[in-house]
Design a protein around this motif. Structure first.
Motif, PDB file in Angstrom:
ATOM      1  N   VAL A  11     111.877  51.966  -0.129  1.00 12.60           N
ATOM      2  CA  VAL A  11     111.846  50.526  -0.385  1.00 12.60           C
ATOM      3  C   VAL A  11     112.865  49.826   0.504  1.00 12.60           C
ATOM      4  O   VAL A  11     114.005  50.287   0.634  1.00 12.60           O
ATOM      5  CB  VAL A  11     112.143  50.233  -1.867  1.00 12.60           C
ATOM      6  N   SER A  12     112.460  48.726   1.136  1.00 15.34           N
ATOM      7  CA  SER A  12     113.340  47.915   1.969  1.00 15.34           C
ATOM      8  C   SER A  12     113.889  48.773   3.118  1.00 15.34           C
ATOM      9  O   SER A  12     113.113  49.268   3.938  1.00 15.34           O
ATOM     10  CB  SER A  12     114.454  47.300   1.119  1.00 15.34           C
ATOM     11  N   SER A  15     112.128  51.868   3.843  1.00 14.93           N
ATOM     12  CA  SER A  15     110.894  51.851   4.644  1.00 14.93           C
ATOM     13  C   SER A  15     111.210  52.140   6.107  1.00 14.93           C
ATOM     14  O   SER A  15     110.434  52.797   6.809  1.00 14.93           O
ATOM     15  CB  SER A  15     110.186  50.494   4.504  1.00 14.93           C
ATOM     16  N   ASP A  35     107.557  50.378   1.047  1.00 18.02           N
ATOM     17  CA  ASP A  35     107.457  49.172   0.227  1.00 18.02           C
ATOM     18  C   ASP A  35     108.440  48.118   0.722  1.00 18.02           C
ATOM     19  O   ASP A  35     109.603  48.421   0.981  1.00 18.02           O
ATOM     20  CB  ASP A  35     107.766  49.533  -1.229  1.00 18.02           C
ATOM     21  N   SER A  36     107.961  46.867   0.823  1.00 15.09           N
ATOM     22  CA  SER A  36     108.809  45.770   1.318  1.00 15.09           C
ATOM     23  C   SER A  36     109.356  46.157   2.681  1.00 15.09           C
ATOM     24  O   SER A  36     110.538  46.477   2.851  1.00 15.09           O
ATOM     25  CB  SER A  36     109.927  45.460   0.323  1.00 15.09           C
ATOM     26  N   GLN A 220     103.506  45.158   0.431  1.00  6.80           N
ATOM     27  CA  GLN A 220     104.271  44.019   0.927  1.00  6.80           C
ATOM     28  C   GLN A 220     103.925  42.758   0.144  1.00  6.80           C
ATOM     29  O   GLN A 220     102.761  42.471  -0.103  1.00  6.80           O
ATOM     30  CB  GLN A 220     103.956  43.797   2.415  1.00  6.80           C
ATOM     31  N   GLY A 254     110.472  43.640  -3.072  1.00  3.36           N
ATOM     32  CA  GLY A 254     110.208  44.812  -3.899  1.00  3.36           C
ATOM     33  C   GLY A 254     108.909  44.625  -4.661  1.00  3.36           C
ATOM     34  O   GLY A 254     108.794  43.719  -5.479  1.00  3.36           O
ATOM     35  N   SER A 258     107.759  47.212  -9.523  1.00  3.58           N
ATOM     36  CA  SER A 258     108.836  46.233  -9.616  1.00  3.58           C
ATOM     37  C   SER A 258     108.330  44.909 -10.174  1.00  3.58           C
ATOM     38  O   SER A 258     108.946  44.326 -11.064  1.00  3.58           O
ATOM     39  CB  SER A 258     109.464  46.019  -8.239  1.00  3.58           C
TER      40      SER A 258
END
Length: 291
Positions: A11-12, A15, A35-36, A220, A254, A258
């Motif tokens: 995540v973030s 990624s 993710d994100s 996303q 997120g 989430s």
């Protein structure tokens, strides 16, 4: 760990790690969800794109506040923006408790914009400060400023400086001036890679993309200001055969597990558990703005 393949949810910044790992070790990639998604751009360029997205998100926040008389910050976006600017100017001249000034306020705004569940507490605290001058409602929303938190912030900048090329001092100054031309009160908190201008060149910048890697699943939010969708699409272009699930009408950072978007969560779970990758890019209905 004794596994031949890496099954991975990042995540973030995770990624970015996943995409870099897939480029270096395509034969060891199993089921990977990003993710994100961080863009493949140099970090300073990413930070500038993020700062522009934060300005757009702030305008959305101002509009949202203006539609809610309970906050008493104005009936129009322009009135809310003016109240926001006055509050920031007051804090710049007279920091609350001597420590909560304009920079701390900007840091709070930056974090507020990343997730819509933070909007109502922020708007309520801002309205209270504008009416009474009491910043107590704003201060507790900031993360702790203990040694561990400060170490995290320092490490984040060091990692960024090790990942990609350095911007020159002149480039940093021009980009900040461009942001100020776009808005007199830009949110510069996220320009973390500007310190890299004074670091030595990286020994091995991250790279992305390899034709041998298997397809990867990306998730996303459409209006995520922290990792903007335009950058996520650029990363997708670097990942052969990858699929993206976009949460339309979503404004938070997120997505998977989430925001409780069943369309997203079910598709990602089916991929992670059973290996069912969507045949094509998909769009899911997101939660929209908070009530």
């Amino acid at each position: 760990m004794g596994e031949s393949e890496l099954n991975f949810l990042g995540v973030s910044y995770g990624s970015y790690l996943g995409a870099a790992y897939a480029a270096e070790h395509p034969d060891h990639v199993g089921r990977m969800v990003l993710d994100s998604v961080v863009s493949p751009d140099d970090w300073h360029d990413f930070d500038v794109h993020q700062a522009v997205a934060m300005l757009d998100q702030r305008e959305t926040l101002f509009e949202w506040i203006a539609d809610r008389p309970e906050f008493a910050l104005g009936d129009t976006r322009e009135q809310v923006r003016a109240a926001y600017a006055r509050a920031r100017a007051d804090l710049a001249e007279h920091p609350a408790r001597g420590t909560f000034g304009a920079a701390e306020f900007d840091n709070l705004v930056y974090r507020t914009l990343s997730r819509t569940q933070r909007w109502r507490p922020f708007a309520r605290a801002l309205g209270s400060y504008v009416r009474t001058g009491d910043a107590a409602g704003l201060e507790p929303q900031l993360p702790e400023t203990d040694a561990e938190s400060r170490n995290y912030e320092a490490a984040l900048r060091a990692v960024k400086c090790a990942d990609s090329r350095r911007p020159g001092p002149a480039e940093v100054v021009e980009d900040v001036r461009a942001l100020r031309r776009a808005d007199p009160l830009p949110i510069l908190t996220g320009l973390e890679a500007d310190v890299c201008a004074y670091w030595a060149a990286p020994e091995e910048p991250a790279r992305f993309g390899d034709p041998a890697m298997p397809p990867i699943l990306l998730t996303q939010a459409e209006h995520d200001p922290t990792t903007p969708r335009a950058g996520a699409l650029r990363m997708q272009a670097e990942l052969p055969g990858s699929r993206m699930i976009t949460a339309d009408r979503s404004y938070s950072h997120g997505v998977f597990a989430s925001q409780r978007i069943r369309c997203v969560d079910d598709a990602v779970a089916a991929y992670l558990v059973d290996g069912e990758l969507p045949r094509r890019d998909r769009h899911c209905r997101g939660p929209g703005l908070p009530e």
